[in-house]
Enzyme design. Sequence first.
Site, PDB file in Angstrom:
ATOM      1  N   ASN A 161     -10.509  -3.054  -6.601  1.00  0.00           N
ATOM      2  CA  ASN A 161      -9.664  -2.169  -7.403  1.00  0.00           C
ATOM      3  C   ASN A 161     -10.186  -1.953  -8.820  1.00  0.00           C
ATOM      4  OD1 ASN A 161      -6.472  -3.228  -5.938  1.00  0.00           O
ATOM      5  ND2 ASN A 161      -7.867  -1.569  -5.361  1.00  0.00           N
TER       6      ASN A 161
ATOM      7  N   ASP B 107       0.828  -1.206   0.000  1.00  0.00           N
ATOM      8  CA  ASP B 107       0.000   0.000   0.000  1.00  0.00           C
ATOM      9  C   ASP B 107       0.867   1.264   0.000  1.00  0.00           C
ATOM     10  OD1 ASP B 107      -2.339   1.447   0.040  1.00  0.00           O
ATOM     11  OD2 ASP B 107      -2.572   1.364   2.213  1.00  0.00           O
TER      12      ASP B 107
END
Length: 246
Positions: free
Chosen positions: A69, A21
Site C-alpha cells: 500500500n 476491502d
Amino acid sequence: MSLKNNIQENLLPNHIAIIMDGNGRWAKIRSMARAFGHENGAKAVRQVVEGCAELGVENLTLYAFSTENWNRPKLEVETLMRLLISSLRKEMNTLLDNNIKLCTIGNLNTLPKKVYKELTEVMEKTKLNNRMTLTVALSYGSREELVNTVKEISVKVKNNIISAEKIDESIINEHLYTQNLPDVDLLIRTSGEQRLSNFLLWQIAYAELYFTNTLWPDFSKEDLYQAIIEYQKRERRFGKTSEQIR
C-alpha cells in the site's frame, strides 16, 4: 430478528481475521474521493470490533495497511495515516471501556513518527485488558514476515542457539509477528475479491475462508453474524476424515 440469535455460542471462532476491502469502490460509486471511502470504513471497524467483543470472540485481526500500500498515491497514503491517528484517539475510551487490548503486527519502523507514537501510547494504555485482543496489521506483508522469520532463525542456528534439527512449526511460530496469537479460524474478505493479498499466509493454513460482495464501509454487525453462521455450518477436519472427527 437479528442473525445474532442464530449463532451458537459454543462454536465461536477464537480468531477472526478480516481483509477490509472496497473503500475506494464505495466512494467511486458515490462520485467521491477515495478518502471519503476510508473515512466511512472506520465506522465499519467500530461495528465489527463491538460485534466481536459482544459475542465473546477473543481475537480479531484487521488488515489495515499492507507493505504494498505504500505504492499508492501519496495523498491517499497521507489520508490513511491521518485517519489512523484520529481513529486511535477517538476509540481509546471504547477500547478501555470494553476491556479490549490493542496490538499491531507489521514493519512498524516504516510508519510515520506520529503514527508510531500514537500506536505505542494506545497499546501501553490497553496492555492489561483481557476481554479481546484487537490486532491491527500495519505496513504488513506475510512474505516479508516469513523472510524475517527465516533470517532470525538462521542467525540463531549459526550461533548455536537453535539446532537445525529441532526446527519445527512451534519454532517458526515463536518468530512470527503473531507469536502471541492463535492460528486464524475464520478469514473474511469484503468487496467480492477472492484472494489473500499477502495476508497471514502461514497463520491461515486451516482457516475457513468467507468472501462477501459487501463493500467494507457497508459491512455491519449483521454481516459479521452471517459470516460466523456460515463458519459454524462447516466441518473443520484439519486433514482428518469426517468419521474421525465425529
